[in-house]
Scaffold this active site. Structure first.
Site, PDB file in Angstrom:
ATOM      1  N   TRP A 144       0.807  -1.215   0.000  1.00 20.28           N
ATOM      2  CA  TRP A 144       0.000   0.000   0.000  1.00 20.28           C
ATOM      3  C   TRP A 144       0.846   1.273   0.000  1.00 20.28           C
ATOM      4  CZ3 TRP A 144       1.761   2.628   4.082  1.00 20.28           C
ATOM      5  CH2 TRP A 144       2.377   1.876   5.086  1.00 20.28           C
ATOM      6  N   ASN A 145       2.139   1.174   0.336  1.00 20.99           N
ATOM      7  CA  ASN A 145       2.861   2.434   0.591  1.00 20.99           C
ATOM      8  C   ASN A 145       3.191   3.192  -0.702  1.00 20.99           C
ATOM      9  OD1 ASN A 145       4.796   0.525  -0.114  1.00 20.99           O
ATOM     10  ND2 ASN A 145       6.356   1.344   1.260  1.00 20.99           N
ATOM     11  N   LYS A 168      -2.611  -9.044  -7.245  1.00 25.81           N
ATOM     12  CA  LYS A 168      -3.439  -8.791  -6.063  1.00 25.81           C
ATOM     13  C   LYS A 168      -2.947  -7.520  -5.405  1.00 25.81           C
ATOM     14  CE  LYS A 168      -3.091  -9.629  -1.867  1.00 25.81           C
ATOM     15  NZ  LYS A 168      -3.609  -8.339  -1.368  1.00 25.81           N
ATOM     16  N   ALA A 170      -2.865  -4.390  -2.550  1.00 24.97           N
ATOM     17  CA  ALA A 170      -2.959  -4.291  -1.089  1.00 24.97           C
ATOM     18  C   ALA A 170      -4.376  -3.906  -0.687  1.00 24.97           C
ATOM     19  CB  ALA A 170      -1.968  -3.257  -0.581  1.00 24.97           C
ATOM     20  N   GLY A 222       6.609  -6.295  -0.300  1.00 30.73           N
ATOM     21  CA  GLY A 222       5.931  -6.153   0.987  1.00 30.73           C
ATOM     22  C   GLY A 222       6.888  -6.458   2.119  1.00 30.73           C
ATOM     23  N   SER A 223       6.334  -6.928   3.223  1.00 29.49           N
ATOM     24  CA  SER A 223       7.154  -7.121   4.421  1.00 29.49           C
ATOM     25  C   SER A 223       7.984  -8.413   4.324  1.00 29.49           C
ATOM     26  CB  SER A 223       6.256  -7.169   5.650  1.00 29.49           C
ATOM     27  OG  SER A 223       5.377  -8.266   5.532  1.00 29.49           O
ATOM     28  N   GLU A 244      10.740  -8.151  -3.072  1.00 32.03           N
ATOM     29  CA  GLU A 244      11.299  -6.858  -2.627  1.00 32.03           C
ATOM     30  C   GLU A 244      10.744  -6.624  -1.240  1.00 32.03           C
ATOM     31  OE1 GLU A 244      13.335  -4.932  -4.213  1.00 32.03           O
ATOM     32  OE2 GLU A 244      13.234  -5.550  -6.302  1.00 32.03           O
ATOM     33  N   LEU A 245      11.604  -6.637  -0.213  1.00 30.64           N
ATOM     34  CA  LEU A 245      11.088  -6.691   1.161  1.00 30.64           C
ATOM     35  C   LEU A 245      11.492  -5.462   1.988  1.00 30.64           C
ATOM     36  CD1 LEU A 245      11.818 -10.503   1.593  1.00 30.64           C
ATOM     37  CD2 LEU A 245       9.757  -9.392   0.698  1.00 30.64           C
ATOM     38  N   CYS A 278      10.500   1.589   2.137  1.00 30.72           N
ATOM     39  CA  CYS A 278      11.457   0.526   2.433  1.00 30.72           C
ATOM     40  C   CYS A 278      12.891   1.056   2.422  1.00 30.72           C
ATOM     41  CB  CYS A 278      11.289  -0.594   1.414  1.00 30.72           C
ATOM     42  SG  CYS A 278      11.256   0.024  -0.263  1.00 30.72           S
ATOM     43  N   GLU A 379      12.404  -2.406  11.631  1.00 30.98           N
ATOM     44  CA  GLU A 379      11.976  -1.407  10.646  1.00 30.98           C
ATOM     45  C   GLU A 379      10.898  -0.537  11.310  1.00 30.98           C
ATOM     46  OE1 GLU A 379       9.863  -2.978   7.189  1.00 30.98           O
ATOM     47  OE2 GLU A 379      10.880  -1.541   5.885  1.00 30.98           O
TER      48      GLU A 379
HETATM   49  P1  NAD Z   1       2.661  -6.773   3.846  1.00 30.98           P
HETATM   50  O1  NAD Z   1       3.680  -7.835   3.691  1.00 30.98           O
HETATM   51  O2  NAD Z   1       1.776  -6.822   5.037  1.00 30.98           O
HETATM   52  O3  NAD Z   1       1.691  -6.731   2.599  1.00 30.98           O
HETATM   53  C1  NAD Z   1       2.181  -6.666   1.278  1.00 30.98           C
HETATM   54  C2  NAD Z   1       1.209  -7.379   0.367  1.00 30.98           C
HETATM   55  O4  NAD Z   1       1.194  -8.754   0.743  1.00 30.98           O
HETATM   56  C3  NAD Z   1      -0.238  -6.888   0.471  1.00 30.98           C
HETATM   57  O5  NAD Z   1      -0.835  -6.938  -0.797  1.00 30.98           O
HETATM   58  C4  NAD Z   1      -0.871  -7.920   1.386  1.00 30.98           C
HETATM   59  O6  NAD Z   1      -2.247  -8.068   1.172  1.00 30.98           O
HETATM   60  C5  NAD Z   1      -0.132  -9.169   0.956  1.00 30.98           C
HETATM   61  N1  NAD Z   1      -0.137 -10.231   1.955  1.00 30.98           N
HETATM   62  C6  NAD Z   1      -0.043 -10.130   3.306  1.00 30.98           C
HETATM   63  N2  NAD Z   1      -0.116 -11.373   3.868  1.00 30.98           N
HETATM   64  C7  NAD Z   1      -0.269 -12.246   2.852  1.00 30.98           C
HETATM   65  C8  NAD Z   1      -0.407 -13.664   2.784  1.00 30.98           C
HETATM   66  N3  NAD Z   1      -0.400 -14.422   3.881  1.00 30.98           N
HETATM   67  N4  NAD Z   1      -0.548 -14.245   1.565  1.00 30.98           N
HETATM   68  C9  NAD Z   1      -0.549 -13.488   0.443  1.00 30.98           C
HETATM   69  N5  NAD Z   1      -0.415 -12.143   0.449  1.00 30.98           N
HETATM   70  C10 NAD Z   1      -0.273 -11.533   1.638  1.00 30.98           C
HETATM   71  O7  NAD Z   1       3.461  -5.411   3.740  1.00 30.98           O
HETATM   72  P2  NAD Z   1       2.869  -3.950   3.759  1.00 30.98           P
HETATM   73  O8  NAD Z   1       2.649  -3.560   5.171  1.00 30.98           O
HETATM   74  O9  NAD Z   1       1.750  -3.799   2.797  1.00 30.98           O
HETATM   75  O10 NAD Z   1       4.075  -3.144   3.116  1.00 30.98           O
HETATM   76  C11 NAD Z   1       5.095  -2.644   3.872  1.00 30.98           C
HETATM   77  C12 NAD Z   1       6.343  -3.477   3.716  1.00 30.98           C
HETATM   78  O11 NAD Z   1       6.708  -3.516   2.343  1.00 30.98           O
HETATM   79  C13 NAD Z   1       7.527  -2.892   4.438  1.00 30.98           C
HETATM   80  O12 NAD Z   1       8.239  -3.885   5.103  1.00 30.98           O
HETATM   81  C14 NAD Z   1       8.347  -2.282   3.299  1.00 30.98           C
HETATM   82  O13 NAD Z   1       9.701  -2.141   3.613  1.00 30.98           O
HETATM   83  C15 NAD Z   1       8.088  -3.220   2.182  1.00 30.98           C
HETATM   84  N6  NAD Z   1       8.331  -2.598   0.878  1.00 30.98           N
HETATM   85  C16 NAD Z   1       9.417  -3.001   0.172  1.00 30.98           C
HETATM   86  C17 NAD Z   1       9.702  -2.426  -1.049  1.00 30.98           C
HETATM   87  C18 NAD Z   1      10.894  -2.869  -1.837  1.00 30.98           C
HETATM   88  O14 NAD Z   1      10.943  -2.583  -3.027  1.00 30.98           O
HETATM   89  N7  NAD Z   1      11.844  -3.553  -1.248  1.00 30.98           N
HETATM   90  C19 NAD Z   1       8.869  -1.429  -1.564  1.00 30.98           C
HETATM   91  C20 NAD Z   1       7.761  -1.036  -0.815  1.00 30.98           C
HETATM   92  C21 NAD Z   1       7.504  -1.651   0.413  1.00 30.98           C
END
Ligand code: NAD
Length: 475
Positions: A144-145, A168, A170, A222-223, A244-245, A278, A379
């Site tokens: 979502w960010n 899919k 966020a 995501g995370s 990408e985490l 991130c 983080e």
């Molecule tokens: P998140 O991992 O909670 O969610 C990311 C995505 O994963 C969302 O679409 C969410 O619905 C999905 N998701 C969550 N649990 C899931 C599951 N069990 N099965 C399938 N999909 C699932 O992360 P967030 O809070 O949305 O984003 C923030 C994180 O993303 C931070 O840690 C940030 O550093 C990271 N991020 C990394 C980059 C990069 O390029 N490295 C860029 C942006 C954000």
């Protein structure tokens, strides 16, 4: 949702609401998809793959150019939607729309540059030909960010390579995703080439994406915990994976650097997207000789940052995504304070008129951070700048590298050899040297260690969507 060239409801008929994080207002509702919808989207992408992967690179480039053009024409309305749904200030949303559109243009150009190789053989009667082909159906999961650019950073190279895609979005930002898919629909993407699933519960969708045989690659942003789990599931089925985490970026100010200049850079970088990036610096290491000037400049700069609704003029910091995010930031700052850190600016949730209905935390400076504090390792994902002072006896490169994450790092120095040695010695995928914005559609973006696998952007970004095939020809 957008499946097989049609806007559609979830099979269950359920929908969920989307709220503005600055005001708490409900700003829309979207289909609440499940496993059946994800499977239908995968089927559509699979059916479309044969025809799409057989188009010429020039036809694929044309679609991406049209999408870039539409995204650019719609930039004002897209930015406004982003601010209402995600919260970042309007100017920052406009910058993200531009950054997001850049991936479409850059990969429109790159589509026509995917070339193979003709290799020499040790046998006189043999020739080797190396051919690059699309991996197949791609499943993408985005955060979502950065609710538009994280989509186009995947869609641009995947489509350029000849892949079809199921994404899919966020759960906090599905409207931004719908707007991006609207761009592709209007640009004339053939049915099934791009498919969008929205869902409140991501798990069943993730299971389809990591187990369905027709999906050949998973790309996730995501995370770290979720990325590790999904990468594990997908790798178990031998799908290609890029993730990408999270990050925990060091920002190192060497004694030869101008501490005020470095502090201005840190302030500009740290509060972008309310620190929900991130690549946001999470540890500001400043040499003791420049510490006071650095902190004074930061105090002054942070004092000037106006928090509020991103639609309002002059706002530099918007809300956080939800209450859990505010609670996480508060826990880290309270923990640091209890363990002896100074908090000269900020340090509390913002309350009162204009704040109570949203999720706001004050732009904050934390000084004298030590290794035992949560903020030193976790983080933060919030508007908090943590300063650590080091001296001549400290190995600041080792201190900066002391994390499992490895996404971005920043260095301030005026000495060429310090710059070069530190650049080489940092275990991070992206290093800014006197530069707080080392990102571009043309440049590889990605991390080492717990920050992920693979790269997005640039030439490396499209390689993630290509298979390498060798042909041996006896002649
Ligand atoms: P998140 O991992 O909670 O969610 C990311 C995505 O994963 C969302 O679409 C969410 O619905 C999905 N998701 C969550 N649990 C899931 C599951 N069990 N099965 C399938 N999909 C699932 O992360 P967030 O809070 O949305 O984003 C923030 C994180 O993303 C931070 O840690 C940030 O550093 C990271 N991020 C990394 C980059 C990069 O390029 N490295 C860029 C942006 C954000």
């Amino acid at each position: 949702m957008y499946i097989d060239g049609e806007w559609c409801e979830a099979a269950s008929g359920n929908r969920f609401e989307v709220t503005n994080p600055a005001t708490g207002d409900v700003i829309g509702d979207v289909p609440d998809g499940g496993a059946a919808d994800a499977t239908r989207a995968v089927e559509a992408a699979d059916r479309a793959f044969g025809a799409w992967s057989s188009t010429t690179a020039y036809e694929r480039a044309d679609l991406l150019y049209r999408a870039w053009q539409l995204m650019t024409e719609r930039s004002a309305e897209l930015a406004e939607l982003m601010t209402r749904e995600q919260g970042k200030p309007l100017k920052a949303s406009a910058a993200e729309v531009k950054y997001g559109a850049d991936f479409l243009r850059w990969y429109a150009e790159e589509a026509t540059r995917v070339a193979g190789e003709w290799l020499p053989s040790a046998r006189a009667d043999q020739r080797f030909l190396v051919l690059k082909q699309p991996v197949g159906v791609v499943a993408a999961i985005t955060p979502w960010n950065y609710p538009m650019s994280m989509l186009t950073r995947k869609m641009g190279p995947a489509l350029a390579a000849g892949c079809t895609l199921v994404l899919k979005a966020a759960e906090a930002t599905p409207l931004c995703a719908q707007a991006i898919f609207g761009v592709f629909a209007d640009a004339g993407a053939p049915a099934g080439v791009v498919n969008l699933v929205t869902a409140l519960d991501p798990k069943p969708i993730g299971e389809v994406f990591t187990t369905d045989e027709r999906v050949r690659k998973l790309t996730f942003t995501g995370s770290t915990p979720v990325g590790k789990m999904l990468a594990g599931q997908a790798a178990g089925n031998l799908k290609r994976v890029s993730v990408e985490l999270g990050g925990h970026a060091p920002f190192v100010v060497f004694p030869d650097a101008d501490p005020e200049h470095a502090a201005k850079g840190a302030a500009a970088l740290k509060f972008l997207n309310s620190g929900q990036a991130c690549i946001s610096p999470n540890r500001l290491y400043v040499h003791e000789s420049g510490r006071d000037a650095f902190v004074e400049t930061l105090v002054e700069r942070i004092g000037r940052v106006k928090a509020g609704n991103g639609m309002d003029d002059g706002v530099g910091v918007g809300p956080l995504v939800n209450d859990a995010a505010v609670a996480k930031v508060a826990r880290q700052v309270d923990d640091a304070r209890a363990k002896g850190a100074g908090v000269p600016v900020g340090g509390q949730r913002l309350t009162g008129d204009g704040f109570d209905a949203g999720h706001f935390y004050a732009p904050t400076l934390v000084t004298d951070v030590t290794d035992d504090m949560l903020i030193r390792c976790e983080e933060t994902f919030g508007p908090v700048a943590p300063v650590i002072t080091y001296g001549d006896g400290d190995d600041v490169l080792a201190m900066a590298n002391d994390t499992n994450y490895g996404l971005a790092a920043y260095v301030y120095t005026n000495d060429l050899s310090t710059a070069m040695r530190t650049f080489e010695g940092l275990r991070f995928g992206i290093v800014g040297i006197n530069d707080v914005n080392p990102t571009s559609a043309a440049a590889p973006f990605g991390g080492m260690g717990d920050s992920g696998l693979g790269r997005e952007g640039g030439r490396d970004g499209i390689a993630e969507y290509l298979e390498v095939k060798l042909g041996g020809f006896a002649i």
